[in-house]
Design an enzyme around this catalytic site. Structure first.
Site, short mmCIF file in Angstrom:
data_model
loop_
_atom_site.label_atom_id
_atom_site.label_comp_id
_atom_site.label_asym_id
_atom_site.label_seq_id
_atom_site.Cartn_x
_atom_site.Cartn_y
_atom_site.Cartn_z
N GLU A 53 0.83 -1.20 0.00
CA GLU A 53 0.00 0.00 0.00
C GLU A 53 0.86 1.26 0.00
OE1 GLU A 53 -3.75 0.08 2.09
OE2 GLU A 53 -3.04 1.80 3.25
N ALA A 102 -8.62 11.91 2.18
CA ALA A 102 -9.85 12.04 2.97
C ALA A 102 -10.53 13.38 2.79
CB ALA A 102 -9.54 11.82 4.45
N ARG A 129 -15.92 3.46 4.15
CA ARG A 129 -16.74 4.57 4.60
C ARG A 129 -15.87 5.80 4.81
NH1 ARG A 129 -18.85 5.08 10.63
NH2 ARG A 129 -16.66 5.73 10.76
N GLY A 130 -14.75 5.62 5.47
CA GLY A 130 -13.88 6.73 5.80
C GLY A 130 -14.14 7.23 7.21
N ASP A 131 -13.17 7.92 7.77
CA ASP A 131 -13.31 8.45 9.13
C ASP A 131 -14.24 9.65 9.16
OD1 ASP A 131 -11.47 6.57 10.08
OD2 ASP A 131 -9.77 7.89 9.64
N ALA A 164 -20.03 -0.05 -1.69
CA ALA A 164 -19.67 -1.26 -2.43
C ALA A 164 -20.78 -1.67 -3.39
CB ALA A 164 -19.36 -2.39 -1.45
N HIS A 191 -14.07 -3.25 14.86
CA HIS A 191 -14.08 -1.81 14.57
C HIS A 191 -14.35 -1.05 15.86
CE1 HIS A 191 -15.33 2.04 12.84
NE2 HIS A 191 -14.75 1.66 11.72
N GLN A 227 -7.30 -4.37 8.93
CA GLN A 227 -6.60 -3.29 9.61
C GLN A 227 -5.29 -3.88 10.14
OE1 GLN A 227 -5.49 -0.41 10.43
NE2 GLN A 227 -7.27 0.52 11.45
#
Length: 287
Positions: free
Chosen positions: A17, A52, A109-111, A129, A149, A176
């Protein structure tokens, strides 16, 4: 090529990544030499994180993913978050990625940033998705959390919620980061018992300096096993020793995971080609 097909061809998929340059004034092209070096490690694909804040930062994701795919001839996985995006914005991003020949997307989703009013076209990553899947033009990956999570009531509840991602068309999962392999094996056991058979790549981040400990580890909420904390305490004031120990710890983690039957390894290399090279040298015989 859909990344999902690689899991059908190999017992262990290896990926790396990267993230778009963050320094003020840095261009997308400034990352290209690093990508060239990473390409020599023969990753099955390279993923690119999403800006983001949107705007130019998020546009860079597609540009870098396209460079990886079209110029380096390695499959790319473009991250896409939806917490601050409208349906129209997502559709535009998908059209751009398609035009750039990017075939695979990690739906996130993102923070949630309390200072930025969130959009509600997509409440969960599974909603994103589903929209991506409905275009019919992309392979879709999803994230998962071996220790649960932070917003989930329990690990079991978190695993149960993965069914929504499966139903939405996700074809493989990336975890994660974690530092205790028991967390991965326990999580994998729970997913299989829940009837989820998707490949699950183990996300590993070598910790090679104190800044990572202070920022990344704290933000991830990953638990720290005794072996890890002893390593940090022992080499806290010796930068080179900490670097070497961090690499060794990650290599041992990955070798155990591969020998334990992990579907894949996703290396969070933090744009550090030296780290990626050292880790690769320690596991190449198993890949």
């Amino acid at each position: 090529m859909r990344i999902s097909d690689k899991f059908k061809e190999k017992s262990c998929v290896f990926s790396i990544e990267v993230f778009p340059p963050k320094k003020v004034g840095a261009t997308v092209e400034s990352l290209y030499p690093t990508l060239e070096s990473l390409s020599k490690l023969n990753p099955d694909y390279i993923s690119v994180t999403y800006g983001a804040g949107g705007g130019k930062a998020s546009d860079a994701t597609g540009t870098i993913a396209a460079h990886i795919k079209n110029d380096l001839h390695i499959e790319s996985l473009a991250h896409l978050t939806c917490v601050n995006a409208t349906k129209e914005q997502v559709e535009q991003t998908l059209a751009t990625l398609k035009a750039e020949n990017v075939e695979n997307i990690l739906a996130l989703r993102g923070d949630i940033n309390p200072e930025i009013p969130r959009q509600m076209d997509f409440v969960h990553a599974s909603d994103l998705a589903r929209t991506i899947t409905q275009t019919g033009d992309f392979g879709v990956a999803g994230a998962c959390y071996p220790e649960g999570h932070v917003e989930s009531s329990s690990l079991k509840a978190d695993v149960d919620n993965l069914h929504y991602k499966v139903e939405a068309g996700v074809t493989h999962l990336i975890t994660q980061l974690f530092f205790d392999n028991i967390s991965y094996y326990r999580f994998l056991n729970l997913t299989r018992k829940a009837g989820i058979s998707l490949p699950v790549q183990a996300g590993i981040m070598p910790i090679v300096n104190k800044r990572q400990i202070q920022r990344t580890v704290a933000l991830s909420s990953a638990s720290l096993p005794p072996q890890f904390t002893k390593m940090i305490a022992k080499y806290d004031h010796d930068e080179q020793a900490l670097f070497d120990a961090g690499i060794e710890y990650a290599v041992e983690q990955i070798r155990d995971l591969i020998n334990g039957g992990a579907d894949g390894i996703h290396l969070y290399a933090m744009n550090n080609e030296r780290v990626a090279q050292r880790v690769y040298e320690g596991i190449r015989d198993l890949l």
